[in-house]
Structure formats: C-alpha cells, structure tokens
Design an enzyme around this catalytic site. Structure first.
Site, PDB file in Angstrom:
ATOM      1  CG  ASN A  10      -1.897   1.081   1.304  1.00 36.97           C
ATOM      2  OD1 ASN A  10      -1.589   2.203   0.921  1.00 36.97           O
ATOM      3  ND2 ASN A  10      -3.086   0.790   1.795  1.00 36.97           N
ATOM      4  CE  LYS A  13      -2.322  -0.339   5.501  1.00 40.85           C
ATOM      5  NZ  LYS A  13      -2.331  -1.767   5.863  1.00 40.85           N
ATOM      6  CD  GLU A  37      -5.810  -8.751   5.760  1.00 39.19           C
ATOM      7  OE1 GLU A  37      -6.770  -8.216   6.320  1.00 39.19           O
ATOM      8  OE2 GLU A  37      -5.055  -8.162   4.992  1.00 39.19           O
ATOM      9  CG  ASP A  66      -3.964  -6.082   9.275  1.00 36.37           C
ATOM     10  OD1 ASP A  66      -3.548  -6.489   8.183  1.00 36.37           O
ATOM     11  OD2 ASP A  66      -5.163  -6.156   9.624  1.00 36.37           O
ATOM     12  CB  SER A  67      -5.200  -0.103   9.419  1.00 40.91           C
ATOM     13  OG  SER A  67      -3.857   0.239   9.650  1.00 40.91           O
ATOM     14  CG  PHE A 142      -5.252   5.478   1.993  1.00 39.91           C
ATOM     15  CD1 PHE A 142      -4.441   6.185   2.867  1.00 39.91           C
ATOM     16  CD2 PHE A 142      -5.497   4.129   2.261  1.00 39.91           C
ATOM     17  CE1 PHE A 142      -3.878   5.567   3.979  1.00 39.91           C
ATOM     18  CE2 PHE A 142      -4.942   3.499   3.365  1.00 39.91           C
ATOM     19  CZ  PHE A 142      -4.127   4.219   4.223  1.00 39.91           C
ATOM     20  CE1 TYR A 144     -14.444   1.537   5.026  1.00 44.97           C
ATOM     21  CE2 TYR A 144     -12.181   0.792   5.299  1.00 44.97           C
ATOM     22  CZ  TYR A 144     -13.506   0.527   5.021  1.00 44.97           C
ATOM     23  OH  TYR A 144     -13.890  -0.755   4.731  1.00 44.97           O
ATOM     24  CG  HIS A 168      -5.399   4.813  12.443  1.00 48.15           C
ATOM     25  ND1 HIS A 168      -5.546   6.064  11.896  1.00 48.15           N
ATOM     26  CD2 HIS A 168      -5.474   3.942  11.402  1.00 48.15           C
ATOM     27  CE1 HIS A 168      -5.723   5.951  10.589  1.00 48.15           C
ATOM     28  NE2 HIS A 168      -5.669   4.679  10.266  1.00 48.15           N
TER      29      HIS A 168
HETATM   30  P1  IMP Z   1      -5.317  -3.158   5.659  1.00 48.58           P
HETATM   31  O1  IMP Z   1      -4.554  -2.785   6.878  1.00 48.58           O
HETATM   32  O2  IMP Z   1      -4.500  -2.960   4.418  1.00 48.58           O
HETATM   33  O3  IMP Z   1      -5.961  -4.513   5.753  1.00 48.58           O
HETATM   34  O4  IMP Z   1      -6.451  -2.067   5.541  1.00 48.58           O
HETATM   35  C1  IMP Z   1      -7.790  -2.295   5.838  1.00 48.58           C
HETATM   36  C2  IMP Z   1      -8.643  -1.318   5.103  1.00 48.58           C
HETATM   37  O5  IMP Z   1      -8.611  -0.081   5.794  1.00 48.58           O
HETATM   38  C3  IMP Z   1      -8.238  -1.039   3.672  1.00 48.58           C
HETATM   39  O6  IMP Z   1      -9.405  -0.925   2.921  1.00 48.58           O
HETATM   40  C4  IMP Z   1      -7.495   0.274   3.742  1.00 48.58           C
HETATM   41  O7  IMP Z   1      -7.637   1.034   2.575  1.00 48.58           O
HETATM   42  C5  IMP Z   1      -8.196   0.945   4.911  1.00 48.58           C
HETATM   43  N1  IMP Z   1      -7.263   1.791   5.639  1.00 48.58           N
HETATM   44  C6  IMP Z   1      -6.128   1.414   6.284  1.00 48.58           C
HETATM   45  N2  IMP Z   1      -5.542   2.477   6.838  1.00 48.58           N
HETATM   46  C7  IMP Z   1      -6.306   3.540   6.535  1.00 48.58           C
HETATM   47  C8  IMP Z   1      -6.202   4.919   6.830  1.00 48.58           C
HETATM   48  O8  IMP Z   1      -5.254   5.416   7.456  1.00 48.58           O
HETATM   49  N3  IMP Z   1      -7.190   5.696   6.347  1.00 48.58           N
HETATM   50  C9  IMP Z   1      -8.256   5.215   5.638  1.00 48.58           C
HETATM   51  N4  IMP Z   1      -8.394   3.940   5.327  1.00 48.58           N
HETATM   52  C10 IMP Z   1      -7.417   3.108   5.776  1.00 48.58           C
END
Ligand code: IMP
Length: 180
Positions: A10, A13, A37, A66-67, A142, A144, A168
């Site tokens: 990403n 990120k 994942e 992971d978010s 990006f 959300y 976060h």
């Molecule tokens: P993952 O950590 O890549 O699994 O992210 C989970 C989802 O949350 C993905 O759709 C990311 O685009 C979104 N996401 C992760 N971090 C952020 C952020 O800082 N802002 C907005 N969306 C996020």
C-alpha cells in the site's frame, strides 16, 4: 539513521510511515511483499502473523501494518474485514448502512507487527476516535479517510502532517519506535 523494513503493498501506508518515522529518527525501507491475510477477529493476530511470515520469508527484521475501522453502531463492523468491505462495498455503501443512525462513533485502529527472524512477533496498537460523516468529504488520504470525521474535518480534509500527528497509524508507529 536506523532503518526499518516495512512490508506493504500500500503506497499510502508507505508514505505515511516514512513521514511518521522520520520525525522520530528512523528511515523506512520499503519491501514490496504481501503476506497472506489470516482470517481472524482481531487485528493483533493478523498483524503478528504477517510480521512473522515476512521475517521468515525475507530473513530480516520486518514491520507490517494492519488497520481497520470499527463502527460502534455496527458492533465494530467492518473491523478486521475493513479491506474486504472497502473493496466490495466502498464508502458509499458504508454510508448507506449508516443512514438514519444517530450514533456515528467509530474508532480507527492500526496494529504494527514487528518480528525478527527466529523470534516471536511483537505488536503495537494505535487508535483514534472519531465519527462517521454523513457524506464523503476531502480529496486527501485514502480508503475510509473521506468518511472518518475527526472533530469537524474528515481525515480526507486533513493535510498529511495533520493526519499523521493524530492518526491511529501515527500513534502505533511512534509506540513501536519508542520500544525499538
Ligand atoms: P489493511 O490494513 O490494508 O488490511 O487495511 C484495511 C482497510 O482499511 C483497507 O481498505 C485500507 O484502505 C483501509 N485503511 C487502512 N488504513 C487507513 C487509513 O489510514 N485511512 C483510511 N483507510 C485506511
């Protein structure tokens, strides 16, 4: 400057991690590696597994991120399923789910996973509390960001340095850097 290897596919990120960790004296080296994942109900398990998987595969210390966004009125949904929901429903449908819902509280969470080869993984959690907006706003960030309201602006309306200071991801990565 001490280097941290960050495994992510990403680009957003990566950019945020570089800015956040630069302010605390760490250089981020990108590793374009997508780990499997794990399907789990909490981000800690997914992040710890990803970090250990990458450290084994690459044979070097690795950080992963992971978010997810946890919406109170939806009992924490989408949480660990945030990526799937964004890919298949998108922000507009999340807003539809929230139509007429008065409680708009949400928490954004990042769990940084870190693992050195042959060792157990460590996790560092960062959170920020906000609300789900009524409509998408802002062109920055990006995922959300355009629907996550922090005070009276969405993350999509914040400049990068403003988001990183309170986000976060900022909180999780500064915690990790402090430990390191
Ligand atoms: P993952 O950590 O890549 O699994 O992210 C989970 C989802 O949350 C993905 O759709 C990311 O685009 C979104 N996401 C992760 N971090 C952020 C952020 O800082 N802002 C907005 N969306 C996020």
């Amino acid at each position: 400057m001490h280097k941290i290897h960050f495994a992510t596919s990403n680009a957003h990120k990566l950019k945020e991690a570089r800015n956040i960790l630069d302010t605390v004296g760490y250089e981020v080296e990108h590793i374009d590696c997508d780990y499997p994942e794990l399907q789990a109900d909490d981000l800690e398990t997914i992040s710890a597994y990803g970090a250990q998987w990458c450290a084994r595969k690459l044979d070097k210390p690795v950080m992963v991120d992971d978010s997810g966004i946890f919406i109170e009125a939806l009992n924490g949904f989408p949480g660990p399923y945030s990526r799937y929901v964004e890919d298949h429903l998108g922000n507009r449908n999340v807003l539809k789910l929230m139509e007429g819902v008065a409680n708009r509280k949400a928490v954004f969470m990042t769990v940084v996973g870190y693992c050195e080869p042959g060792c157990e993984p460590h996790t560092f959690t960062g959170e920020v509390e906000g609300n789900i907006a009524i409509e998408e706003r802002g062109m920055n960030g990006f995922g959300y960001d355009p629907i996550f309201l922090y005070n009276d602006r969405t993350f999509g309306e914040l400049q990068d340095h403003e988001k990183n200071r309170i986000s976060h991801r900022g909180n999780a990565m500064r915690k990790f850097a402090g430990w390191l």
